[in-house]
Design an enzyme around this catalytic site. Structure first.
Site, short mmCIF file in Angstrom:
data_model
loop_
_atom_site.label_atom_id
_atom_site.label_comp_id
_atom_site.label_asym_id
_atom_site.label_seq_id
_atom_site.Cartn_x
_atom_site.Cartn_y
_atom_site.Cartn_z
N LYS A 1 -11.11 -1.12 9.96
CA LYS A 1 -11.25 -2.31 9.12
C LYS A 1 -11.67 -3.54 9.92
O LYS A 1 -11.88 -4.61 9.34
CB LYS A 1 -9.93 -2.59 8.38
CG LYS A 1 -9.51 -1.48 7.42
CD LYS A 1 -8.21 -1.81 6.72
CE LYS A 1 -7.67 -0.63 5.94
NZ LYS A 1 -8.52 -0.22 4.80
N ASP B 1 2.76 -4.63 8.18
CA ASP B 1 1.53 -3.87 7.97
C ASP B 1 0.37 -4.85 8.13
O ASP B 1 0.12 -5.68 7.27
CB ASP B 1 1.54 -3.24 6.58
CG ASP B 1 0.24 -2.54 6.23
OD1 ASP B 1 -0.73 -2.62 7.02
OD2 ASP B 1 0.17 -1.92 5.15
N GLN C 1 -4.78 -5.37 6.77
CA GLN C 1 -5.71 -6.30 6.12
C GLN C 1 -5.71 -7.68 6.75
O GLN C 1 -6.52 -8.52 6.37
CB GLN C 1 -5.35 -6.41 4.63
CG GLN C 1 -5.50 -5.13 3.85
CD GLN C 1 -6.93 -4.66 3.72
OE1 GLN C 1 -7.87 -5.44 3.88
NE2 GLN C 1 -7.13 -3.39 3.43
N CYS D 1 -4.69 2.42 -3.85
CA CYS D 1 -3.47 2.92 -3.19
C CYS D 1 -2.32 1.95 -3.39
O CYS D 1 -1.53 1.67 -2.47
CB CYS D 1 -3.70 3.17 -1.70
SG CYS D 1 -4.80 4.55 -1.37
N HIS E 1 0.86 -1.18 0.00
CA HIS E 1 0.00 0.00 0.00
C HIS E 1 0.90 1.23 0.00
O HIS E 1 2.02 1.20 0.49
CB HIS E 1 -0.87 -0.03 1.27
CG HIS E 1 -1.94 0.99 1.34
ND1 HIS E 1 -1.69 2.31 1.69
CD2 HIS E 1 -3.28 0.91 1.15
CE1 HIS E 1 -2.82 2.99 1.70
NE2 HIS E 1 -3.80 2.17 1.37
#
Length: 406
Positions: free
Chosen positions: A224, A198, A201, A361, A121
């Site tokens: 999220k 990261d 997700q 993104c 991202h």
């Protein structure tokens, strides 16, 4: 899981869009919020809204207990060793920028390497670009296999003794690739580098254990994972956070301020300047309660079944290309021949179906895929096979419409 009972807890799902029942398939962008989270926020602002830590009055004490209680919930949720390793931020982007601007600027020098992947991202690319430019370092990319996965052999070739930071997303927001971050962390550490994960997700969809992953930093966003927007978490190993200078300065994070020198509070508050995101943290705590009541293993199993069903149904649509590996997280990114993804999303919206269209993104990944944009359907714990059917039927209508018009 009883999906019908779960859906009853999400008020927003029970509405019509353009005269059709809403089918919400944009969960990778943001998830919907259950009543328990909405009520937790409502209760805070109605009953004990106050600043934290500084006050000794009753409302301040209640707010502080709830805020720090949310920190402990996060600690348990990702299995950090200590609450001192949990820093509340404005989200994943802020957390990654904090790591880059503080740890990165201090520990990366001329000739050093920062390693990421083509699937990252923008929030996990641009901060490292800035560090590399300012420090004279090299930004390197782990190549991707044809199906959008990472080979550990390529990781071994890319990460060297000059590498200081490896930063990789756990799950791709475009391809659905689930990266072997535990194994990548081992390679990074063997070469003297730190590992940043990261988790934007991954955290909403699978059980996370930062100690097992042995990552040095892990970042996530509340919105999220059924929580409020505007709040996230930076996890860092205690020793690293203790030695890392704050990225922001001001009230709340100080211990003693003189005219020309100041000292900082102990962890985690030295990294939380100003009035924190109190309501957001409390809402995130309520979201964690909700997810743990359902069980992350159950959520992951439901989404795996749903995405496999979606892949089977999508095979019925002629001229549709799906990007990413066969084994994937709960999303499908695709294009239909001769139809722009924005047009796909527009026609689906007429049918009440919400999907995402654009570069997500991830412009470097789009160029790797040799496309300018894609459409994406992303699933979560409240989605159903019937919604997948509606989605596929909407795609067939979309294809027929553009075939007839053009």
């Amino acid at each position: 899981m009883d999906i019908g009972a779960i859906r009853q807890q999400f008020p927003i799902l029970h509405q019509q869009v353009n005269g059709k029942q809403l089918v919400y398939l944009d969960n990778a962008a943001t998830s919907q919020k259950p009543l328990s989270v909405i009520e937790a926020l409502d209760h805070y602002y109605k009953e004990y809204n106050s600043n934290v830590h500084r006050g000794v009055h009753t409302l301040g004490t209640k707010a502080t207990d709830a805020y720090e209680g949310a920190r402990e919930k996060v600690r348990k949720f990702i299995n950090a060793r200590s609450m001192q390793e949990i820093v509340f931020t404005r989200g994943t982007t802020t957390a990654l920028n904090m790591i880059a601007s503080s740890y990165g600027m201090e520990h990366v020098g001329a000739g050093d390497e920062i390693v990421i992947t083509y699937m990252e991202h923008h929030a996990n690319i641009i901060p490292w670009q800035q560090v590399a430019k300012k420090k004279g370092a090299t930004l390197k990319y782990i190549p991707l296999q044809e199906d959008g996965t990472i080979s550990l052999e390529d990781v071994e070739k890319t990460v060297t003794s000059n590498t200081k930071i490896v930063s990789v997303m756990y799950v791709s927001n475009v391809l659905g690739t689930i990266n072997p971050v535990k194994e990548i962390a081992e390679i990074a550490h063997r070469n003297g580098a730190i590992m940043v994960v990261d988790g934007a997700q991954s955290t909403p969809h699978m059980k996370i254990d930062v100690q097992d992953l042995d990552c040095d930093f892990y970042v996530l966003s509340s919105h999220k994972m059924c929580g409020p927007t505007g709040v996230g978490v930076l996890y860092g190993k205690k020793q690293i956070l203790e030695n890392m200078e704050p990225a922001e300065f001001g009230g709340e994070m100080i211990d003693f301020v003189d005219l020309y020198e100041s000292t900082w509070k102990e962890l985690p508050w030295k990294h939380e300047a100003g009035t924190p995101i109190i309501g957001g943290a409390i809402g995130l705590g309520a979201a964690i309660d909700f997810l743990e009541d359902l069980g992350l293993e159950n959520i992951e199993a439901h989404e795996h079944k749903l995405v496999q069903y979606a892949m089977e149904r999508l095979s019925e649509v002629d001229g549709l290309t799906i990007y990413g590996p066969k084994h994937r997280a709960g999303l499908v990114t695709f294009n239909i021949d001769d139809v722009h993804p924005h047009d796909v999303a527009t026609v689906l919206d007429v049918e009440g179906i919400a999907v995402r269209a654009g570069h997500h993104c991830a412009q470097p990944l789009m160029r790797w895929l040799k496309v300018s944009a894609t459409a994406r359907a992303s699933f979560y714990l409240y989605n159903t096979e019937e919604e997948v059917d509606a989605f596929v039927e909407g795609l067939i209508k979309t294809k027929e419409y553009f075939t007839n018009v053009f």
